[in-house]
Every structure is written in C-alpha cells, then in structure tokens.
Design an enzyme around this catalytic site. Structure first.
Site, PDB file in Angstrom:
ATOM      1  N   SER A 290       0.802  -1.227   0.000  1.00  0.00           N
ATOM      2  CA  SER A 290       0.000   0.000   0.000  1.00  0.00           C
ATOM      3  C   SER A 290       0.832   1.272   0.000  1.00  0.00           C
ATOM      4  O   SER A 290       0.334   2.333  -0.361  1.00  0.00           O
ATOM      5  CB  SER A 290      -0.930   0.008   1.217  1.00  0.00           C
ATOM      6  OG  SER A 290      -0.170  -0.014   2.410  1.00  0.00           O
TER       7      SER A 290
ATOM      8  N   ASP B 135      -3.093   8.582   7.376  1.00  0.00           N
ATOM      9  CA  ASP B 135      -3.909   7.686   8.184  1.00  0.00           C
ATOM     10  C   ASP B 135      -2.974   6.948   9.134  1.00  0.00           C
ATOM     11  O   ASP B 135      -1.771   7.200   9.138  1.00  0.00           O
ATOM     12  CB  ASP B 135      -4.802   6.763   7.328  1.00  0.00           C
ATOM     13  CG  ASP B 135      -4.040   5.650   6.625  1.00  0.00           C
ATOM     14  OD1 ASP B 135      -2.873   5.366   6.991  1.00  0.00           O
ATOM     15  OD2 ASP B 135      -4.610   5.047   5.697  1.00  0.00           O
TER      16      ASP B 135
ATOM     17  N   HIS C 297      -0.087   5.213   7.187  1.00  0.00           N
ATOM     18  CA  HIS C 297       0.559   5.758   5.991  1.00  0.00           C
ATOM     19  C   HIS C 297       0.927   7.226   6.133  1.00  0.00           C
ATOM     20  O   HIS C 297       0.106   8.027   6.588  1.00  0.00           O
ATOM     21  CB  HIS C 297      -0.365   5.573   4.784  1.00  0.00           C
ATOM     22  CG  HIS C 297      -0.729   4.143   4.528  1.00  0.00           C
ATOM     23  ND1 HIS C 297      -1.946   3.615   4.871  1.00  0.00           N
ATOM     24  CD2 HIS C 297      -0.013   3.126   3.996  1.00  0.00           C
ATOM     25  CE1 HIS C 297      -1.977   2.325   4.550  1.00  0.00           C
ATOM     26  NE2 HIS C 297      -0.815   2.002   4.019  1.00  0.00           N
TER      27      HIS C 297
END
Ligand SMILES: *[C@@H]1O[C@H](CO)[C@@H](O)[C@H](O)[C@H]1NC(C)=O
Length: 327
Positions: A37, A302, A305
């Site tokens: 991700s 978030d 991240h």
C-alpha cells in the site's frame, strides 16, 4: 528479469529498495513498481479486497482532488521520485484502464495494497500476493514486446529502475495484530525497515498507555535493517555489475517523527484521518469524525501511511541515497 528475482529473494519486506541496472546513462526509460500500500496507485480498486483507498477523503489533496486508490491524501513518495526522474506521467497502475498501449512503455505499477513479501498476508486480506505481481510483470513483458517490438521491450526491461516496497503491512498488521499468524512467525523472520513503532496505529495498539514510539517495534526494524545491509553487501560482491541501493527509510521517517518542526510538521502522534489513532482503508472514510482540514502539518495521513507532506520529505531523502543509480 534475473535482477528482479535476485531482488525479491534478497529484499524480504523492506519499505524501499531500488534495484536499478543502468549502463552509465543518466535517463532511465522506465520505472517499475512492486509492493504494498505504500506504493500502490490504484491496483486494488477493482480487486475483491477490503484493503482499498479509492474513496474520500483519500486523494483529496491530489491534483484531481479525487481518490485514486493511493493510501494518502496526495502523492506517494514514489510519485515525487517519478517526477524528479523527469517522467511526464506516473507509471500506470497495471490493473487500471490507463494500462494500455503506449502508456505501458514507461514502466508500470504492479503494487497491491496489503500485498507484502509474505504471501499469506495478501491472502489474509484478500489482496493479490507478491508472487502474482511477478507473474503480472511477466505478462507485461510479453505485452510490451507486442507493442514496441522485442528489441525496444528488452531495452526497457533492462534499463528501467525497479522499486519494491513491502514489509509495513506484513509486519504491523500480521505479526503484531493477527494472533493466529503471530504464532507461526518470529520477528527474526518477518522484519522491516521503517520505524514501525512510531506509526499511530502501533502506538495505539502496543503503546501500553504511553504516547511514545513503541521501542520493541523499532528495535525489530533496526535488526532487519542491519541484516538487509549485510545481505546487500554480499550480493554486491557476488554480482559486481548489479547496481543496488538499499534505501534507508528508517532514519528519514524517524527524523520526521522526532524533529517535526525541522520539516514544518507539528503533529507526529496522530494521523489526520478520523481520530488518527487506528483508522486506515475502509475505516478512514468520508464520514470519519475528526479528520483534519489541513494535512500539511501531519507526518501521518492515516494511522499506517505517511501524509503527502511527509512523502515529499521522504522522497528527498531517498533520492539522495539513490543518486548513484541514475548517475
Ligand atoms: C522501437 O523504438 C524506436 C524508437 O522509439 C521506434 O522508432 C521503433 O518503431 C520501435 N520498434 C518497434 C518495432 O515498434
């Protein structure tokens, strides 16, 4: 292709590892991205997985102000790197509709969120594992041969920069969160480079009421870093023509967390999205309560991240380390 296999065997689950084979040219023809991700630009959008970021508020500070599938409010560190290398567009997400025809001739992004080095991670989260990213890369090579001819395709494959990002999702989400898998692996086998103990989710889950980075996670990361460097040195000795740089994400990110004001940040503990303590993916959404209005002072977008602002700072640090690849 050989370099890719070597890289994947070597690279375990680091956040950033670039293997580039260049032959003294200053311009790279393509940029190939693999991993999780941290570098996925939207491949998960059409996959049957819960790990997605193609909804608001993800992407709200991106050029289009629309969610792209990036796990960020704006650009990823790799987006900044691609811009710095002089590309006029980002390598298309391989599963997106843009991954067609000539668009494929400057590289592609094969990364899938929650797709760590360890294939069980990906299966657990319904994402496609790293081995499948490699199979997609093989398919990609056949496609570009059909588009640009054998010779051009071979040159693109040979001269491109390859980037692999993995580890953060394997390590934090599996080893430390999933108790079942926890029993199957030891930290020695699954380790990572980033200061994982400083991710907001880590502090929430493992901080034991303290608001500081979780030391245990950070020392595991340092242990990995050390082993990775040793492995890279050994590989360089046995393959003298291989251009390999192991990027150190640990110190740049830790520096952001420990000296935020140096970089213009004021918030390192809480992420911008929602409460900033645990939300990622589906839990970070348009109705999350408490999402900050300006993420530029936040290290984390978030709870897993970095923000676009942090990614920009990280890209700068990584480029300094990787300069020998493109010089
Ligand atoms: C290979 O690339 C060159 C330069 O871009 C181009 O002129 C040529 O048509 C390409 N070959 C094929 C078979 O497409």
């Amino acid at each position: 292709m050989k370099s890719i296999s070597i890289m994947l065997i070597l690279a375990f689950q680091l956040w950033f590892c670039i293997v580039g084979i260049s032959h003294g040219q200053s311009i790279v023809p393509g940029f190939m991205i693999f991993g999780d991700s941290v570098v996925d630009t939207g491949n998960n959008n059409n996959q049957l997985t819960l790990v997605k970021a193609n909804f608001r508020p993800y992407g709200r500070d991106f050029g289009s102000h629309l969610p792209t599938g990036r796990f960020c409010n704006g650009k990823l560190a790799t987006d900044f790197t691609v811009e710095t290398l002089g590309f006029s567009s980002y390598p298309p997400a391989y599963f997106s509709s843009e991954a067609q025809g000539e668009n494929l001739l400057y590289g592609a992004n094969f990364a899938l969120a929650a797709s760590g080095y360890w294939d069980k991670t990906a299966i657990l989260y319904g994402a496609v594992p790293l081995t499948r990213q490699l199979r997609n890369f093989e398919e990609y090579q056949a496609r570009i041969k059909a588009i640009a001819g054998e010779e051009n395709a071979t040159e693109l494959i040979r001269e491109s920069i390859y980037l692999l990002s993995a580890g953060s999702s394997d390590y934090v989400q599996n080893y430390y969160i999933n108790p079942l898998i926890n029993k199957l692996k030891t930290p020695d086998q699954v380790t990572s480079l980033a200061p994982l103990g400083c991710l907001p989710a880590s502090i929430t889950l493992f901080g034991k009421d303290k608001n500081d980075c979780v030391t245990r996670l950070n020392s595991d990361a340092i242990g990995f870093n050390y082993k990775l460097k040793a492995a890279a040195e050994a590989l360089k000795k046995s393959h003298p023509d291989l251009k390999l740089v192991v990027f150190d994400i640990y110190n740049p990110l830790l520096d952001l967390v420990q000296n935020p004001s140096k970089y213009g940040f004021f918030e390192t503990r809480k992420a911008c999205c929602g409460t900033g303590t645990i939300e990622t993916s589906l839990l970070c959404n348009a109705i999350s309560i408490g999402t900050c209005s300006d993420a530029s002072g936040y290290v984390f977008w978030d709870s897993f991240h970095p923000s676009e602002a942090a990614n920009k700072a990280l890209a700068g640090a990584l480029l300094l380390q990787g300069i020998e690849l493109i010089s």
